[in-house]
Design an enzyme around this catalytic site. Structure first.
Site, PDB file in Angstrom:
ATOM      1  N   SER A   9       0.861  -0.819   0.055  1.00 23.32           N
ATOM      2  CA  SER A   9      -0.235   0.445   0.365  1.00 23.32           C
ATOM      3  C   SER A   9       0.802   1.065  -0.197  1.00 23.32           C
ATOM      4  CB  SER A   9      -0.965   0.105   1.240  1.00 23.32           C
ATOM      5  OG  SER A   9      -1.657   1.437   1.432  1.00 23.32           O
ATOM      6  N   ASP A  36      -4.622   3.435  -1.689  1.00 20.74           N
ATOM      7  CA  ASP A  36      -5.869   3.550  -0.470  1.00 20.74           C
ATOM      8  C   ASP A  36      -6.812   5.024  -0.761  1.00 20.74           C
ATOM      9  OD1 ASP A  36      -6.373   1.198   1.350  1.00 20.74           O
ATOM     10  OD2 ASP A  36      -4.349   1.175   1.692  1.00 20.74           O
ATOM     11  N   MET A  38      -9.208   7.267   0.596  1.00 15.60           N
ATOM     12  CA  MET A  38     -10.642   7.740   1.899  1.00 15.60           C
ATOM     13  C   MET A  38     -10.854   9.080   1.846  1.00 15.60           C
ATOM     14  SD  MET A  38      -7.415   6.655   4.213  1.00 15.60           S
ATOM     15  CE  MET A  38      -6.515   5.201   4.918  1.00 15.60           C
ATOM     16  N   HIS A  67      -8.774   0.806  -3.205  1.00 14.98           N
ATOM     17  CA  HIS A  67      -9.035   0.377  -1.899  1.00 14.98           C
ATOM     18  C   HIS A  67     -10.291   1.658  -1.616  1.00 14.98           C
ATOM     19  CE1 HIS A  67      -9.267  -0.572   2.093  1.00 14.98           C
ATOM     20  NE2 HIS A  67     -10.927  -0.517   1.772  1.00 14.98           N
ATOM     21  N   MET A  69     -13.054   3.717  -0.120  1.00 17.98           N
ATOM     22  CA  MET A  69     -13.230   3.976   1.616  1.00 17.98           C
ATOM     23  C   MET A  69     -13.501   5.246   1.458  1.00 17.98           C
ATOM     24  SD  MET A  69      -9.927   2.237   3.436  1.00 17.98           S
ATOM     25  CE  MET A  69      -8.838   2.872   2.231  1.00 17.98           C
ATOM     26  N   MET A 138     -11.088  -6.555   5.609  1.00 18.57           N
ATOM     27  CA  MET A 138     -10.601  -5.522   6.657  1.00 18.57           C
ATOM     28  C   MET A 138      -9.596  -6.325   8.155  1.00 18.57           C
ATOM     29  SD  MET A 138     -10.286  -3.269   4.816  1.00 18.57           S
ATOM     30  CE  MET A 138      -8.718  -2.304   6.684  1.00 18.57           C
ATOM     31  N   GLY A 146      -0.557   0.859   9.560  1.00 20.57           N
ATOM     32  CA  GLY A 146       0.671   0.984  10.973  1.00 20.57           C
ATOM     33  C   GLY A 146      -0.341   0.861  11.770  1.00 20.57           C
ATOM     34  N   ASP A 176      -6.569  -6.870   4.636  1.00 19.98           N
ATOM     35  CA  ASP A 176      -5.520  -5.594   4.348  1.00 19.98           C
ATOM     36  C   ASP A 176      -5.509  -5.036   6.361  1.00 19.98           C
ATOM     37  OD1 ASP A 176      -4.990  -3.078   3.914  1.00 19.98           O
ATOM     38  OD2 ASP A 176      -6.689  -2.212   3.287  1.00 19.98           O
ATOM     39  N   GLY A 177      -4.206  -4.272   6.084  1.00 26.05           N
ATOM     40  CA  GLY A 177      -4.288  -4.089   8.230  1.00 26.05           C
ATOM     41  C   GLY A 177      -3.244  -4.526   8.915  1.00 26.05           C
TER      42      GLY A 177
HETATM   43  C1  DX5 Z   1      -6.320   0.718   5.811  1.00 20.90           C
HETATM   44  C2  DX5 Z   1      -6.013   0.542   4.190  1.00 20.90           C
HETATM   45  C3  DX5 Z   1      -4.545   0.065   4.108  1.00 20.90           C
HETATM   46  C4  DX5 Z   1      -3.371   0.368   5.444  1.00 20.90           C
HETATM   47  C5  DX5 Z   1      -2.761  -0.893   5.832  1.00 20.90           C
HETATM   48  O1  DX5 Z   1      -7.172   1.900   6.513  1.00 20.90           O
HETATM   49  O2  DX5 Z   1      -6.999   0.390   3.771  1.00 20.90           O
HETATM   50  O3  DX5 Z   1      -4.487  -0.452   3.139  1.00 20.90           O
HETATM   51  O4  DX5 Z   1      -2.430   1.337   3.987  1.00 20.90           O
HETATM   52  O5  DX5 Z   1      -1.633   0.028   6.125  1.00 20.90           O
HETATM   53  P1  DX5 Z   1      -0.935  -1.108   6.954  1.00 20.90           P
HETATM   54  O6  DX5 Z   1       0.169  -2.748   6.436  1.00 20.90           O
HETATM   55  O7  DX5 Z   1       0.500  -0.599   7.692  1.00 20.90           O
HETATM   56  O8  DX5 Z   1      -1.519  -2.287   8.231  1.00 20.90           O
HETATM   57 ZN    ZN Z   2      -6.234  -0.723   2.020  1.00 20.23          ZN
END
Ligand code: DX5
Ligand code: ZN
Length: 222
Positions: A9, A36, A38, A67, A69, A138, A146, A176-177
Site C-alpha cells: 500500500s 487507498d 479515503m 480500495h 474507503m 479488513m 500502521g 488489509d491492515g
Molecule cells: C487501512 C488501509 C490499508 C493500509 C494498511 O485503512 O486500507 O491499506 O494502508 O496499512 P498497514 O499494512 O500499515 O496496516
Molecule cells: Zn487498503
C-alpha cells in the site's frame, strides 16, 4: 487465479519519492500496487483521488488495486477506471445496491471487489458471492496505516473461504491492515491469498526483501 499476491500500500510510501518507491517494490516482486482512497467521511482520514491513480498508472505496469474507503463510491467508478484502476473495491457498509455496483465495475473492465469492516458480518456479501472477483476482509478498522492486526480476523477469513467455496465463487480473499511477518502466515493458512502490506513493506530498509519474506511465510505450513 491461484497463488499468493503481495500488494504494498502506497499509503506508507514516501510521496516525495513516489516513483522511486514504486520502482523499488516493482523490482522487489510486488504483484499489485494497493491504492487507498479515503474521503474524510466514511473514514476519518483523507488521501488521494484520480490524479494520483493516473500518476501511478504512468509509472508502473503493475495492476492497481484501488480500495475505495468513500461514501457513494459509484461516483468515482468511471473516472478511476479511465485513470487505470485494475480493481475497484467498495465497502459494503456504504453500498446498498452492492450487486448493481459490482456489475457496473465489471462493465468498466475492472475486477470488482467488496470490502467488509471488522464489525461487518460476512452475511453482507453472502448473496453476491458469485458476483465478486475479490472479497476484502479488513483486518483493522480502515483509515490509517500502521495499525495492529485484529486477531479475530483469522477466524473470519476461515469462514469467508468456506462461504465462497459453498457458493461456488472463485473470488480472491484479500486481507488489509497489520499484515507483517508476525501475522501473514496465520491468515494465509486460514484461506487468504492476497495480502496488502503498507508499513511492513515501505517501513523496511529493503522493501524487496520484505516482499520476498512475506511471500515465503505464505508457503510455510506450520
Ligand atoms: C487501512 C488501509 C490499508 C493500509 C494498511 O485503512 O486500507 O491499506 O494502508 O496499512 P498497514 O499494512 O500499515 O496496516
Ligand atoms: Zn487498503
Amino acid at each position: 487465479m491461484n497463488g499468493v499476491r503481495i500488494a504494498p500500500s502506497i499509503l506508507s510510501a514516501d510521496f516525495a519519492r513516489l516513483a522511486d518507491e514504486i520502482a523499488r517494490i516493482e523490482e522487489g516482486g510486488a504483484d499489485w500496487v494497493h491504492v487507498d482512497v479515503m474521503d474524510g467521511h466514511f473514514v476519518p482520514n483523507l488521501t488521494y483521488g484520480v490524479k494520483v491513480i493516473e500518476t501511478v498508472r504512468r509509472i508502473t505496469t503493475l495492476p492497481l488495486d484501488v480500495h475505495l474507503m468513500v461514501e457513494k463510491p459509484e461516483s468515482f467508478f468511471d473516472s478511476f477506471a479511465l485513470a487505470g484502476a485494475s480493481t475497484l473495491t467498495i465497502h459494503t457498509e456504504v453500498s446498498p445496491h452492492l450487486q448493481r455496483q459490482l456489475c457496473r465495475i465489471k462493465e468498466l473492465g475492472c475486477m470488482a471487489g467488496a470490502a467488509i469492516n471488522p464489525s461487518t458480518p460476512l452475511d453482507a456479501v453472502s448473496e453476491v458471492a458469485r458476483d465478486l472477483d475479490l472479497l476484502l476482509v479488513m483486518t483493522v478498522n480502515p483509515g490509517y496505516g500502521g495499525q495492529s492486526f485484529i486477531e479475530h480476523s483469522v477466524d473470519k477469513v476461515r469462514r469467508a473461504r468456506a462461504l465462497l467455496d459453498v457458493a461456488g465463487s472463485s473470488a480472491l480473499i484479500e486481507v488489509d491492515g497489520g499484515i507483517n511477518r508476525d501475522t501473514i502466515n496465520r491468515v494465509w493458512r486460514a484461506g487468504a491469498d492476497t495480502f496488502v502490506a503498507g508499513h511492513a513493506v515501505f517501513g523496511a530498509s529493503d522493501p524487496g526483501a520484505e516482499i520476498t519474506a512475506l511471500r515465503q511465510l505464505c508457503m510455510e505450513v506450520v
